[in-house]
Scaffold this motif. Structure first.
Motif, PDB file in Angstrom:
ATOM      1  N   GLY A 169      40.267  16.195  36.026  1.00  0.00           N
ATOM      2  CA  GLY A 169      39.504  16.165  37.266  1.00  0.00           C
ATOM      3  C   GLY A 169      38.633  17.397  37.336  1.00  0.00           C
ATOM      4  O   GLY A 169      39.145  18.503  37.338  1.00  0.00           O
ATOM      5  N   GLN A 170      37.331  17.200  37.402  1.00  0.00           N
ATOM      6  CA  GLN A 170      36.427  18.338  37.426  1.00  0.00           C
ATOM      7  C   GLN A 170      35.842  18.585  38.810  1.00  0.00           C
ATOM      8  O   GLN A 170      35.143  19.561  39.024  1.00  0.00           O
ATOM      9  CB  GLN A 170      35.286  18.117  36.428  1.00  0.00           C
ATOM     10  N   ARG A 171      36.159  17.709  39.761  1.00  0.00           N
ATOM     11  CA  ARG A 171      35.596  17.865  41.095  1.00  0.00           C
ATOM     12  C   ARG A 171      36.300  19.006  41.822  1.00  0.00           C
ATOM     13  O   ARG A 171      37.525  19.090  41.863  1.00  0.00           O
ATOM     14  CB  ARG A 171      35.753  16.572  41.887  1.00  0.00           C
ATOM     15  N   LEU A 172      35.509  19.897  42.407  1.00  0.00           N
ATOM     16  CA  LEU A 172      36.053  20.994  43.196  1.00  0.00           C
ATOM     17  C   LEU A 172      35.942  20.646  44.670  1.00  0.00           C
ATOM     18  O   LEU A 172      34.846  20.437  45.194  1.00  0.00           O
ATOM     19  CB  LEU A 172      35.294  22.294  42.907  1.00  0.00           C
ATOM     20  N   GLY A 173      37.086  20.576  45.333  1.00  0.00           N
ATOM     21  CA  GLY A 173      37.089  20.350  46.770  1.00  0.00           C
ATOM     22  C   GLY A 173      36.762  21.632  47.516  1.00  0.00           C
ATOM     23  O   GLY A 173      36.695  22.716  46.939  1.00  0.00           O
ATOM     24  N   LEU A 174      36.589  21.520  48.820  1.00  0.00           N
ATOM     25  CA  LEU A 174      36.231  22.678  49.625  1.00  0.00           C
ATOM     26  C   LEU A 174      37.332  23.737  49.603  1.00  0.00           C
ATOM     27  O   LEU A 174      37.055  24.932  49.755  1.00  0.00           O
ATOM     28  CB  LEU A 174      35.934  22.255  51.068  1.00  0.00           C
ATOM     29  N   ALA A 175      38.570  23.316  49.401  1.00  0.00           N
ATOM     30  CA  ALA A 175      39.684  24.266  49.408  1.00  0.00           C
ATOM     31  C   ALA A 175      39.874  24.955  48.061  1.00  0.00           C
ATOM     32  O   ALA A 175      40.742  25.829  47.933  1.00  0.00           O
ATOM     33  CB  ALA A 175      40.979  23.550  49.802  1.00  0.00           C
ATOM     34  N   ASP A 176      39.085  24.571  47.059  1.00  0.00           N
ATOM     35  CA  ASP A 176      39.297  25.100  45.711  1.00  0.00           C
ATOM     36  C   ASP A 176      38.504  26.369  45.430  1.00  0.00           C
ATOM     37  O   ASP A 176      38.634  26.956  44.373  1.00  0.00           O
ATOM     38  CB  ASP A 176      38.933  24.032  44.666  1.00  0.00           C
ATOM     39  N   GLN A 179      39.072  33.529  45.004  1.00  0.00           N
ATOM     40  CA  GLN A 179      38.944  34.646  44.084  1.00  0.00           C
ATOM     41  C   GLN A 179      40.342  35.111  43.691  1.00  0.00           C
ATOM     42  O   GLN A 179      40.906  35.985  44.339  1.00  0.00           O
ATOM     43  CB  GLN A 179      38.174  35.773  44.800  1.00  0.00           C
ATOM     44  N   PRO A 180      40.902  34.543  42.626  1.00  0.00           N
ATOM     45  CA  PRO A 180      40.335  33.518  41.728  1.00  0.00           C
ATOM     46  C   PRO A 180      40.403  32.116  42.332  1.00  0.00           C
ATOM     47  O   PRO A 180      41.086  31.888  43.330  1.00  0.00           O
ATOM     48  CB  PRO A 180      41.244  33.619  40.501  1.00  0.00           C
ATOM     49  N   GLY A 181      39.715  31.182  41.695  1.00  0.00           N
ATOM     50  CA  GLY A 181      39.697  29.805  42.176  1.00  0.00           C
ATOM     51  C   GLY A 181      40.886  29.014  41.692  1.00  0.00           C
ATOM     52  O   GLY A 181      41.792  29.521  41.029  1.00  0.00           O
ATOM     53  N   THR A 182      40.891  27.718  42.014  1.00  0.00           N
ATOM     54  CA  THR A 182      41.980  26.830  41.611  1.00  0.00           C
ATOM     55  C   THR A 182      41.833  26.451  40.133  1.00  0.00           C
ATOM     56  O   THR A 182      40.752  26.019  39.722  1.00  0.00           O
ATOM     57  CB  THR A 182      41.960  25.551  42.466  1.00  0.00           C
TER      58      THR A 182
END
Length: 478
Positions: A169-176, A179-182
């Motif tokens: 899954g490459q889609r980044l949701g708003l919560a992802d 710093q650092p990211g999901t």
């Protein structure tokens, strides 16, 4: 008006010639873009992408970047107080001021996977044309310069392990964001524990062929592609290269593999020990020797029967062993990397050497009449900044040569021999570095203070988080 390079006399005559050749290549191949990148303190490539017309002049003028890029930990947080008068400060970096990166035109290449895009490695300078004292690439250049007194060159071969997964899954949701990211969702490509089997290699041939074709198209000296022991774990080896080339190769390789994989639905990581079931840790085994400039002869090759290495090689080995604990801060620079040290795991746990024994930190290969005689250091993890790792090796080995340090006898049972233990944590490695007055002097007091500050900022963030282990261990019990 004179360019930045001309004003401060930053290039050799050969570099001026290479720069003109780069301009010709940009025009001949109708390139649209050129990426100007430099390796930061972690060995991560940062920089700017210029359109081709701007890039041709930027070879001489340099590219200005924000100096906070040099002041970040691995979460990309700026950990130095650049806007106040207190705290640890580095000259010329207050107020998020600029610094300038200048291309090394010899490193220019065209990226096979990106549309009409060139790429060039750069060195960091102050806006007054002074070498940035915390620039890792220039620190290695300084280490190599010390070989002039011995009329020899540094030779290194890379043996690099990494993991590659299928992206789910490459889609980044708003919560992802963060710093650092999901981290991405992934699945295994191989279930592991079938080391070097042809069947497993054949089942991932699509990925292996993708990497082979792209890396060779980028002119990397690829030797072998291997199925490693753990799930979704792989290893690449490369022919030996000389001087700056091995470190330049390593920073390019890591970035290239991650870019190629992501564009094709895979995720590659050089993290030492990813959090997946049944994982095996990844290492970076650094093969090193010295070569005489006059005739190219390997100076570690022994001349007598019964010798493991030449006298010079043994003294170099003695220096590596003596400074092993301090150099761990550069060979294994992440908190995660120290999870690799487990009993009988093929990761060394103490400063010893042995002939062709993979449990030893320093493995000696070769012998009389064998031009490939060399030292393999098995301590490193693949996240290491190659300029800092190799510079620390050079300084340590040179100390051994200059002082004829005896490495002591070879060991037969590395995990049982009484010997100085390697650090078991990043903090212990940082403390060992601070205590090694020789390595501090050679790497530079300003640089070591700066490096330790960044690493201890990472450790402090880690210690603030409650781990899954703590929650599982205590939440119900108490």
């Amino acid at each position: 008006m004179a360019s930045f390079v001309e004003r401060y006399d930053l290039w050799s005559p050969d570099q001026h010639k290479w720069a003109h050749d780069v301009v010709k290549r940009i025009e001949a191949e109708s390139l649209n873009l050129v990426r100007f990148v430099f390796p930061d303190q972690h060995g991560i490539l940062r920089g700017k992408t210029l359109v081709a017309e701007e890039a041709k002049q930027a070879l001489w003028d340099g590219v200005n970047l924000t100096s906070t890029l040099l002041l970040k930990d691995t979460s990309h947080k700026t950990v130095f107080p650049v806007f106040n008068s207190t705290g640890f400060q580095i000259e010329g970096l207050k107020g998020a001021s600029d610094f300038t990166i200048v291309a090394d035109p010899q490193t220019f290449r065209v990226l096979p996977w990106a549309n009409k895009t060139g790429w060039v490695l750069c060195d960091a300078y102050t806006v007054e044309g002074q070498v940035m004292p915390i620039s890792s690439r220039q620190l290695m250049q300084r280490a190599l310069k010390e070989l002039d007194g011995f009329s020899c060159d540094f030779v290194a071969g890379l043996e690099v392990e990494f993991h590659a997964f299928k992206l789910e899954g490459q889609r980044l949701g708003l919560a992802d964001g963060g710093q650092p990211g999901t981290p991405p969702d992934v699945s295994l490509l191989t279930h592991g524990y079938q080391y070097l089997t042809e069947l497993r290699y054949d089942r991932v041939d699509d990925l292996m062929e993708l990497l082979r074709s792209q890396l060779q198209a980028a002119d990397l000296p690829l030797r072998s592609m291997e199925i490693e022991f753990g799930p979704s774990q792989f290893e690449l080896t490369f022919s030996p290269t000389v001087g700056m080339a091995p470190a330049d190769l390593m920073v390019f390789l890591r970035s290239a593999i991650k870019q190629i994989c992501w564009r094709n639905g895979y995720h590659a990581t050089f993290m030492c020990r990813p959090k997946i079931p049944n994982v095996m840790s990844s290492g970076w085994h650094l093969h090193q020797s010295l070569r005489r400039r006059s005739d190219g002869q390997n100076l570690f090759m022994p001349q007598e029967d019964g010798q493991e290495l030449s006298d010079m090689g043994m003294h170099y080995l003695g220096g590596l062993k003596q400074h092993a604990r301090a150099s761990a801060a550069f060979a294994c620079p992440t908190i995660n990397g120290y999870r690799r040290y487990r009993p009988f795991s093929l990761a060394p746990d103490r400063a010893v050497w042995a002939r062709d024994n993979r449990a030893a930190m320093l493995r000696i290969l070769g012998g009389k009449g064998l031009a490939a005689s060399r030292i393999e250091n098995r301590m490193g993890e693949p996240t290491a900044n190659p300029y800092l790792y190799m510079a620390s090796q050079l300084f340590a080995g040179l100390h051994g040569m200059q002082n004829q340090i005896d490495p002591g006898p070879s060991v037969d049972v590395p995990y049982e021999t009484q010997a100085e233990p390697l650090p078991r944590s990043l903090q212990e490695a940082i403390d060992s570095l601070r205590e090694d007055s020789y390595l501090v002097e050679k790497m530079g007091r300003v640089f070591v203070d700066y490096y330790c500050f960044i690493k201890e900022a990472e450790i402090a963030r880690f210690n603030l988080d409650v781990t899954e282990w703590e929650h599982r261990e205590y939440f119900d019990l108490f």
